[in-house]
Design an enzyme around this catalytic site. Structure first.
Site, short mmCIF file in Angstrom:
data_model
loop_
_atom_site.label_atom_id
_atom_site.label_comp_id
_atom_site.label_asym_id
_atom_site.label_seq_id
_atom_site.Cartn_x
_atom_site.Cartn_y
_atom_site.Cartn_z
N ASN A 8 0.81 -1.21 0.00
CA ASN A 8 0.00 0.00 0.00
C ASN A 8 0.85 1.26 0.00
O ASN A 8 0.42 2.31 -0.48
CB ASN A 8 -0.92 0.03 1.22
CG ASN A 8 -2.10 -0.90 1.08
OD1 ASN A 8 -2.60 -1.12 -0.02
ND2 ASN A 8 -2.55 -1.45 2.19
N GLY A 52 1.75 9.54 -0.97
CA GLY A 52 3.07 10.08 -0.69
C GLY A 52 3.04 11.30 0.20
O GLY A 52 3.94 12.16 0.15
N ARG A 90 -11.02 12.69 9.24
CA ARG A 90 -11.57 11.71 8.31
C ARG A 90 -12.86 11.06 8.80
O ARG A 90 -13.78 10.83 8.02
CB ARG A 90 -10.51 10.65 8.00
CG ARG A 90 -9.42 11.15 7.09
CD ARG A 90 -8.38 10.10 6.81
NE ARG A 90 -7.45 10.56 5.78
CZ ARG A 90 -6.41 9.85 5.37
NH1 ARG A 90 -6.16 8.67 5.89
NH2 ARG A 90 -5.60 10.34 4.44
#
Length: 540
Positions: free
Chosen positions: A102, A108, A354
């Protein structure tokens, strides 16, 4: 996974003759490490035979290394490079055909508290502020000892990546849930921008890599110390009948960096029955649970396995991680707005953590419970740094419109409502604050002018916050005694604790690199197992 655990009897340690090892420094629990003296290491793999209590015969170790790392993502490479820097021979195994897991396909993005880029931009940040942000996002369920280690290690980990050739964009991004912009991103906009240079550096240093080499189980001695692993060489995922069984020995220890289980449908549904098969995931196919299960089998402590995160920036119009995810994190959410496809109105803070966004998006359903995909958009200025946008447009998972009216008509949004939302948002931007949903708009842009770029949004299973318990030295802890399982370390997504109920975006890279380095450094402070004395070995 093999059902038999190999054990080694007391008389297997039958020769006290050993190599002499230099004294090594101690690991700093804050995330940094003292300089460790170089330990002599036999880099050439060797083969030995040792007695086996179960059968009365002898177990063959086909190859032996100082340290074995299972997994080749951020944590695995960091652990391998750190162990190698202390003079140890290191093997990294990867069950898939391609290295990186993953980590290679993620965005990145790396959260660094106090980076040079922040200082240049005049952004005030600190490990303590990052700690508080992660604690808030985690709803207080974070294991604070590990969280302290993580946030205090980000600057050193950043410098570590630069040393191994990683390059970052010159600006800082503001990801949801962070109180200030602190996210750096590779110039490739992909985790491959970290994995590839680190692996190249590792190969130059003599670290050995084996792909299609599947971890099966641990080998322990009579003291329950992990002294090796059973693997399948030439394994072709997901064919469990493929591969040849081999036993690898580890003089100093095994470091498990085998990742999470978001693509392990059976195991993830045991933890959260709502995560059914028709819910897509951003993870690669090999993101499965055998590493965690093997550690649990030998007594590791499970931590928060039911805390599974969905990525709130994904698109229903493409499989996997895709191009929309990167567009939303760098452009759509910080520089645009997201609206209900039925009303044209905003319904959540686009920069909330999130879990808050995930819950708000998943609530967008019709009377029959079917998804109503929200629309996220920004304009040309807001999308200028979104490198994945051309690909998203090419594959028709993003759309371009000259005017807001065209955007509204395409998605059948009530135009008047949409225009009012944009006007209200632009007023908050002009005032530098006061957004009704609490979004930080101090660095946002006006959406008064097009062209506009829009995508549809729906969450995907993304990250497993739970895993096995480790201490600040990255040692795996036994569930009964609370003590370390000797010879066993873990780092990255296979562990649980630092993120609590919800991981902040760009903190997975930080977690893997910081704890991976700690695991690699601490294993080098250990004494080589006397089972693997040179008189018991011969070259393979």
């Amino acid at each position: 996974m093999s059902n038999s655990k190999k054990t080694l009897p007391p008389d297997s340690i039958n020769n006290p003759t050993r190599r002499s090892f230099l004294t090594k420094g101690a690991l700093l629990a804050t995330g940094g490490v003292m300089s460790l003296a170089m330990a002599p290491a036999q880099a050439t793999p060797v083969t030995i035979n040792v007695p086996e209590t179960v059968t009365g015969g002898r177990t063959r170790f086909h190859q032996i290394y100082d340290v074995i790392v299972v997994g080749s993502g951020f944590a695995g490479l960091a652990a391998a490079l750190e162990a190698k820097s202390h003079g140890l021979s290191v093997l990294v195994i990867e069950k898939m055909a391609v290295f990186g897991g993953n980590s290679t396909i993620n965005g990145g993005a790396f959260a660094v508290a106090g980076s040079p880029q922040q200082k240049e931009a005049g952004i005030q940040d600190s490990p303590e502020l990052m700690y508080q942000d992660m604690l808030k996002a985690g709803r207080g369920l974070n294991h604070r000892d590990i969280l302290h280690v993580l946030v205090n290690g980000t600057q050193e980990a950043y410098e570590f990546t630069l040393k191994h050739g990683v390059r970052y964009k010159p600006f800082v991004q503001h990801f949801g849930g962070h109180s200030v912009p602190r996210t750096l991103q590779t110039v490739e906009s992909s985790g491959a921008g970290i994995i590839m240079p680190m692996r190249q550096s590792a190969q130059k240093l003599g670290i050995i890599f084996k792909s299609r080499c599947k971890f099966e189980s641990f080998i322990q001695d009579n003291q329950q110390t992990v002294v090796g692993i059973e693997v399948k060489e030439n394994y072709y995922f997901p064919d469990e009948n493929s591969g040849l069984q081999k036993n690898y020995g580890a003089r100093y220890g095994v470091i498990m960096c085998s990742g999470g289980f978001s693509n392990d449908l059976r195991f993830r549904m045991i933890q959260d029955p709502q995560l059914v098969s028709d819910l897509d995931t951003t993870n690669h196919q090999g993101a499965t649970a055998e590493g965690i299960l093997a550690m649990l089998k030998i007594g590791a402590t499970p931590v928060q396995l039911d805390l599974i995160q969905l990525g709130p920036w994904s698109s229903p119009d493409e499989k996997g991680f895709g191009n929309v995810s990167q567009f939303n994190t760098i452009a759509g959410y910080p520089m645009g707005i997201m609206v209900d496809a039925r009303t044209g109105k905003r319904f959540t803070n686009e920069l909330a953590d999130r879990k808050a966004r995930e819950d708000a998006i998943l609530a967008q359903r019709d009377e029959q419970g079917n998804p109503v995909y929200p629309i996220c958009f920004t304009n040309k200025e807001g999308a200028k740094n979104a490198q994945s946008l051309p690909a998203a447009l090419k594959y028709q998972v993003a759309w371009q419109f000259d005017t807001l009216k065209q955007l509204a008509d395409h998605f059948s949004l009530p135009y008047d409502n949409l225009q009012k939302e944009v006007d209200e948002y632009n007023t908050a931007v002009a005032n530098g604050g006061g957004d009704r949903l609490g979004k930080d708009v101090s660095r946002a842009i006006s959406l008064a002018e097009g062209p506009y770029f829009a995508v549809r949004v729906w969450p995907k299973v993304h990250y497993t916050m739970g895993g096995v318990q480790i201490n600040p030295n990255a040692q795996v802890l036994n569930s009964l005694s609370g003590n370390p399982i000797q010879g066993l370390y873990a780092a990255g997504e296979v562990t649980g604790g630092p993120h609590g109920a919800s991981r902040l975006g760009s903190c997975a890279v930080a977690d893997g690199l910081v704890l991976g380095r700690i695991a690699g450094a601490h294993v080098a402070t250990q004494t080589a197992n006397p089972l693997f004395s040179t008189s018991d070995s011969d070259n393979a």
